[in-house]
Design a protein around this motif. Structure first.
Motif, mmCIF file in Angstrom:
data_model
loop_
_atom_site.group_PDB
_atom_site.id
_atom_site.type_symbol
_atom_site.label_atom_id
_atom_site.label_comp_id
_atom_site.label_asym_id
_atom_site.label_seq_id
_atom_site.Cartn_x
_atom_site.Cartn_y
_atom_site.Cartn_z
ATOM 1 N N GLN A 141 0.950 -1.287 -0.016
ATOM 2 C CA GLN A 141 0.314 -0.031 0.100
ATOM 3 C C GLN A 141 0.935 1.103 -0.097
ATOM 4 O OE1 GLN A 141 -2.790 -0.185 3.425
ATOM 5 N NE2 GLN A 141 -3.812 -2.271 2.729
ATOM 6 N N LEU A 142 1.040 1.735 -1.170
ATOM 7 C CA LEU A 142 1.831 3.099 -1.217
ATOM 8 C C LEU A 142 1.002 4.309 -1.267
ATOM 9 C CD1 LEU A 142 3.936 1.834 -4.309
ATOM 10 C CD2 LEU A 142 4.574 1.789 -1.734
ATOM 11 N N PRO A 143 1.461 5.530 -0.827
ATOM 12 C CA PRO A 143 0.795 6.849 -0.729
ATOM 13 C C PRO A 143 0.237 7.367 -2.268
ATOM 14 C CG PRO A 143 3.015 7.192 -0.349
ATOM 15 C CD PRO A 143 2.778 5.704 -0.155
ATOM 16 N N GLU A 144 -0.823 7.585 -2.297
ATOM 17 C CA GLU A 144 -1.331 8.193 -3.549
ATOM 18 C C GLU A 144 -0.396 9.348 -4.361
ATOM 19 O OE1 GLU A 144 -5.416 9.819 -5.977
ATOM 20 O OE2 GLU A 144 -5.389 9.282 -3.965
ATOM 21 N N PHE A 145 0.164 10.147 -3.232
ATOM 22 C CA PHE A 145 1.184 11.203 -3.623
ATOM 23 C C PHE A 145 2.220 11.012 -2.903
ATOM 24 C CE2 PHE A 145 -3.238 12.782 -4.522
ATOM 25 C CZ PHE A 145 -2.971 13.287 -5.963
ATOM 26 N N ASN A 146 3.385 10.791 -3.484
ATOM 27 C CA ASN A 146 4.770 10.453 -2.636
ATOM 28 C C ASN A 146 5.480 11.877 -2.394
ATOM 29 O OD1 ASN A 146 6.787 9.154 -1.309
ATOM 30 N ND2 ASN A 146 7.789 8.736 -3.021
ATOM 31 N N TRP A 147 4.624 12.837 -1.687
ATOM 32 C CA TRP A 147 5.363 14.068 -1.223
ATOM 33 C C TRP A 147 5.971 13.941 0.061
ATOM 34 C CZ3 TRP A 147 0.471 17.440 -2.091
ATOM 35 C CH2 TRP A 147 0.156 17.629 -3.511
ATOM 36 N N THR A 148 7.063 14.740 0.142
ATOM 37 C CA THR A 148 8.179 14.665 1.201
ATOM 38 C C THR A 148 7.639 15.497 2.357
ATOM 39 O OG1 THR A 148 9.395 16.506 0.401
ATOM 40 C CG2 THR A 148 10.192 14.317 -0.034
ATOM 41 N N PRO A 149 7.866 15.495 3.581
ATOM 42 C CA PRO A 149 7.471 16.459 4.624
ATOM 43 C C PRO A 149 7.893 17.911 4.127
ATOM 44 C CG PRO A 149 8.470 14.665 5.768
ATOM 45 C CD PRO A 149 8.776 14.533 4.277
ATOM 46 N N GLU A 150 8.989 18.211 3.413
ATOM 47 C CA GLU A 150 9.328 19.533 3.051
ATOM 48 C C GLU A 150 8.360 19.941 2.168
ATOM 49 O OE1 GLU A 150 12.789 17.563 5.061
ATOM 50 O OE2 GLU A 150 11.428 16.911 3.302
ATOM 51 N N THR A 151 8.003 19.154 1.265
ATOM 52 C CA THR A 151 6.786 19.545 -0.071
ATOM 53 C C THR A 151 5.760 19.860 0.807
ATOM 54 O OG1 THR A 151 8.207 18.077 -1.573
ATOM 55 C CG2 THR A 151 5.876 18.824 -1.830
ATOM 56 N N ILE A 152 5.164 18.806 1.721
ATOM 57 C CA ILE A 152 3.965 19.260 2.234
ATOM 58 C C ILE A 152 3.933 20.676 3.162
ATOM 59 C CG2 ILE A 152 2.465 18.310 4.213
ATOM 60 C CD1 ILE A 152 3.325 15.635 3.608
ATOM 61 N N GLY A 153 4.765 20.941 3.657
ATOM 62 C CA GLY A 153 4.887 22.214 4.442
ATOM 63 C C GLY A 153 4.914 23.391 3.387
ATOM 64 N N VAL A 154 5.545 23.212 2.195
ATOM 65 C CA VAL A 154 5.718 24.305 1.335
ATOM 66 C C VAL A 154 4.375 24.634 0.621
ATOM 67 C CG1 VAL A 154 6.626 25.099 -0.995
ATOM 68 C CG2 VAL A 154 8.000 24.226 0.884
ATOM 69 N N VAL A 155 3.588 23.514 0.591
ATOM 70 C CA VAL A 155 2.411 23.464 -0.145
ATOM 71 C C VAL A 155 1.137 24.308 0.798
ATOM 72 C CG1 VAL A 155 0.159 21.914 -0.676
ATOM 73 C CG2 VAL A 155 2.439 21.484 -1.631
ATOM 74 N N ASP A 156 1.573 23.553 1.916
ATOM 75 C CA ASP A 156 0.458 24.461 3.283
ATOM 76 C C ASP A 156 0.787 25.786 3.232
ATOM 77 O OD1 ASP A 156 -1.017 22.268 3.989
ATOM 78 O OD2 ASP A 156 0.493 21.457 5.570
ATOM 79 N N SER A 157 2.090 26.303 3.557
ATOM 80 C CA SER A 157 2.202 27.527 3.356
ATOM 81 C C SER A 157 2.115 28.420 2.436
ATOM 82 C CB SER A 157 3.698 27.801 4.143
ATOM 83 O OG SER A 157 4.765 27.241 3.080
ATOM 84 N N SER A 158 2.108 27.932 1.279
ATOM 85 C CA SER A 158 1.974 28.726 0.147
ATOM 86 C C SER A 158 0.950 29.816 0.048
ATOM 87 C CB SER A 158 1.963 27.878 -1.238
ATOM 88 O OG SER A 158 1.070 26.783 -1.333
ATOM 89 N N PHE A 159 -0.294 29.499 0.499
ATOM 90 C CA PHE A 159 -1.448 29.952 0.810
ATOM 91 C C PHE A 159 -0.865 31.513 1.198
ATOM 92 C CE2 PHE A 159 -4.955 32.021 3.133
ATOM 93 C CZ PHE A 159 -6.137 32.046 2.159
ATOM 94 N N PHE A 160 -0.237 31.360 2.311
ATOM 95 C CA PHE A 160 0.046 32.878 2.889
ATOM 96 C C PHE A 160 1.106 33.852 2.250
ATOM 97 C CE2 PHE A 160 -1.395 29.933 6.224
ATOM 98 C CZ PHE A 160 -2.373 30.736 6.982
ATOM 99 N N TRP A 161 1.953 33.154 1.303
ATOM 100 C CA TRP A 161 2.508 33.957 0.230
ATOM 101 C C TRP A 161 1.911 34.917 -0.456
ATOM 102 C CZ3 TRP A 161 6.087 29.300 -2.150
ATOM 103 C CH2 TRP A 161 6.624 28.916 -1.031
ATOM 104 N N GLY A 162 0.552 34.446 -0.972
ATOM 105 C CA GLY A 162 -0.048 35.335 -1.686
ATOM 106 C C GLY A 162 -0.978 36.149 -0.864
ATOM 107 N N TYR A 163 -1.343 35.623 0.400
ATOM 108 C CA TYR A 163 -2.254 36.211 1.259
ATOM 109 C C TYR A 163 -1.627 37.590 1.896
ATOM 110 C CZ TYR A 163 -5.670 36.692 5.156
ATOM 111 O OH TYR A 163 -6.799 37.153 5.953
ATOM 112 N N ILE A 164 -0.350 37.801 2.377
ATOM 113 C CA ILE A 164 0.221 38.732 2.855
ATOM 114 C C ILE A 164 0.585 39.935 1.824
ATOM 115 C CG2 ILE A 164 2.548 37.816 2.282
ATOM 116 C CD1 ILE A 164 3.157 39.212 5.225
#
Length: 633
Positions: A141-164
């Motif tokens: 059973q493999l993950p559907e998206f093989n994203w690293t923790p660093e990638t997950i963190g960047v995806v989560d925080s990318s919203f605030f790059w535009g927000y500010i």
């Protein structure tokens, strides 16, 4: 015959009778017109509360008329501003629900086991239950998206790059164009972009980041635009109440968004949350577009009583035409800095609890708070209740004259921050799960009172520029939200209780510093640089028009047509000295000797009220021949 002939006799008898009849008809018409006009006059009582006998119960011209009764005024049907408050609150709920989608879905997207693998597991279990021994092997059973923790963190925080980025530009834009359109369009576009995220994830995480940045850019204008809305719609003594009704949607969105996204993800797959909130946002945007308006005068649903009540309470023109923004005054005003500092302090703790709350309970108490939806949502549920209650209480104290606006803002802000700081100390020091949860709930709930302090204060000190100031302060607050997780990560590398204690002590100290600064420099009074230009202030003569020549005369005014300002014939005199009045001003040395009417302008003198008048005959000029010299006797 004395009158000459019969024709002359007829004219002298019948014509006066006709004239008298015409005069009587004209007089009766004026009397009836005056009676009708008096019935339509708006009547003002001692509290400047407005009502109209003619409009009471009158059909407003629309099938859809939302009216609620409140106790703010005796007879005012004040429905539309509360419709705006309710709809904007729902908009914030959807907005924060959209923000929660990615945080919940990304757990399922990157964990081991996909939807297809689960179907295989269920098939094998069915075969075994039927007694069929099978050698079916289930692939790893493999993950559907093989994203690293660093990638997950960047995806989560990318919203605030535009927000500010769009905080200040959004506030400036909301001061120039209809703020209600900006608010509705922002949430509608963000909802549409939410529909694109599942497809973007299938392509590449970089595309997901791009969509998230765009969502942040458009949602960055929502808070400033909301202040731009209340600039036109909120009477001064209802600002706290109306603004907090809107803002409580943010915290209700955090309460509802997480569990609802979790339920949708579990039942229908991780894509469902994006689709549901996207469709809801688009539907809301359409409703908002048709039932919200820039200002009361443009709403077809508002009653005349409510419109007059709002406009007379605000008391100045809200037009943005040729409005110059006093940027230098913003950055040299201590009340503005007080709001900015308070927003930074509040955002530090808000994002600390939103982002780090599950990690804290897991590392200190080995308790997975995410598995208990009610417990994890309880702090923000309490805050969603406290925020509108605090707004009601703040306006009650101001409306009754118990406390001034400045004192109310300082008490609510400093009191809310103080209680939150004390309870945060309890969260950091305790080693008991129940005590930590109680202190955390009370800390977040107490901060709800501060929303009636700094978060509404923009409308007090500069209602014309409230959207810009909100963008400025919220931009600094967003910066705090971006820095706080970084410092937390650096301080909790060992994942020990002592390290988390330091984190909460720092948060408490930040609040105490905010209390000190806001308590000293905050103000609830309109700042001098925020006053409307003279031409935007309402004056009685605004209802009058010139005669087309560009000259505005008032009762008792005369024009000095002599062209001689130095003492020629026709110039105003003092004790027989011509020319003593120059350029419409009375020299100080002649003040006690002046014998003419005071001239406030360069060319005119006035001895009556400063209102334009026009000459109008009070009696129809006689047309009877026997009253003129054209008599043939």
């Amino acid at each position: 015959m004395p009158f000459g002939n019969f024709q002359q006799l007829k004219e002298r008898i019948l014509y006066p009778a006709k004239d008298a009849t015409q005069i009587a008809k004209s007089s009766l018409g004026r009397i009836l017109k005056k009676s009708d006009d008096e019935k339509g006059f708006a009547k003002y009582d001692e509290l400047d509360e407005v009502y109209s006998e003619e409009e009471e119960g009158k059909y407003t011209g629309s099938r859809f008329n939302f009216n609620f009764r409140c106790n703010c005024c005796k007879t005012c049907s004040c429905g539309q501003r509360y419709v705006i408050a309710f709809l904007s609150s729902v908009g914030f709920i959807i907005s924060f629900g959209i923000r929660c989608n990615m945080g919940v879905a990304i757990v399922t997207m990157t964990k081991n086991g996909s939807t297809e693998d689960n179907h295989l597991v269920q098939r094998k279990q069915q075969l075994e239950h039927m007694g069929n021994n099978t050698n079916m092997t289930i692939p790893p059973q493999l993950p559907e998206f093989n994203w690293t923790p660093e990638t997950i963190g960047v995806v989560d925080s990318s919203f605030f790059w535009g927000y500010i980025v769009t905080q200040i530009p959004g506030g400036y834009l909301a001061s120039r164009v209809p703020a209600n359109r900006i608010f509705g369009l922002a949430i509608g576009v963000s909802a549409f972009l939410n529909l694109l995220l599942p497809g973007a994830a299938q392509v590449h995480y970089g595309l997901v980041m791009a969509v998230r940045i765009l969502q942040g850019l458009v949602e960055g204008v929502t808070y400033p635009a909301c202040h731009g809305i209340w600039r036109h719609w909120a009477p001064p003594l209802e600002r706290s109440k109306l603004a907090t009704i809107s803002f409580c949607g943010s915290y209700a969105g955090a309460v509802l968004g997480m569990p609802l996204s979790g339920i949708l993800t579990k039942q229908f797959g991780w894509q469902s949350g994006f689709y549901v909130f996207g469709v809801l946002g688009i539907i809301w945007s359409i409703i908002w577009w048709f039932f919200s308006f820039e200002r009361p005068s443009k709403s077809p649903y508002i009653t005349n009583e409510e419109k007059i009540y709002i406009e007379t309470s605000i008391g100045e023109s809200t037009s943005s035409k040729d409005m110059n923004t006093p940027w230098v005054s913003f950055f040299t005003s201590m009340p503005v800095y007080a709001i900015i500092v308070a927003n930074f302090c509040r955002s530090w703790t808000f994002y600390l609890l939103i982002i780090s709350q599950p990690m804290y309970f897991n590392e200190v108490f080995k308790f997975d708070i995410t598995k208990s939806g009610l417990i994890s949502a309880l702090p923000h549920l309490v805050m969603a209740i406290i925020v509108p209650f605090g707004g009601q209480l703040a306006d009650f104290l101001r409306r009754r004259g118990i406390l001034s606006t400045t004192v109310v803002r300082k008490i609510f802000n400093c009191g809310g921050f103080g209680l939150e700081a004390c309870f945060l100390l309890g969260v950091g020091i305790t080693r008991n799960t129940t005590t930590a949860m109680v202190c955390l709930t009370l800390a977040v709930g107490s901060s709800g009172f501060a929303i009636s302090g700094f978060n509404v204060n923009h409308l007090d000190i500069a209602p014309r520029y409230a959207s810009i100031l909100m963008g400025l302060s919220n931009g600094v607050g967003t910066l705090a939200g971006m820095l706080c997780p970084i410092f937390t990560e650096l301080l909790t590398k060992g994942a020990t209780a002592d390290e988390w204690e330091v984190v909460f002590i720092i948060a408490s100290v930040v609040h105490f510093l905010g209390i000190t600064f806001y308590g000293i420099f905050a103000s609830g009074e309109k700042q001098p640089w925020a006053d409307a230009p003279t031409e935007d202030m309402w004056k009685p003569e605004d209802t009058l028009k010139s005669d087309g020549s560009g000259k505005m005369f008032s009762y008792g005014a005369f024009e000095d047509d002599s062209g001689d300002k130095g003492g020629g014939v026709g110039a105003p005199t003092m004790n027989g000295k011509p020319g003593a009045v120059t350029n419409g001003q009375i020299p100080y040395d002649y003040a006690d000797q002046y014998e003419g009417p005071y001239n406030a302008h360069a060319k005119y003198s006035f001895d009556g009220p400063m209102y334009q008048t026009k000459e109008e005959l009070v009696q129809v000029q006689a047309k009877d021949r026997y009253l003129t010299d054209e008599r043939d006797l």
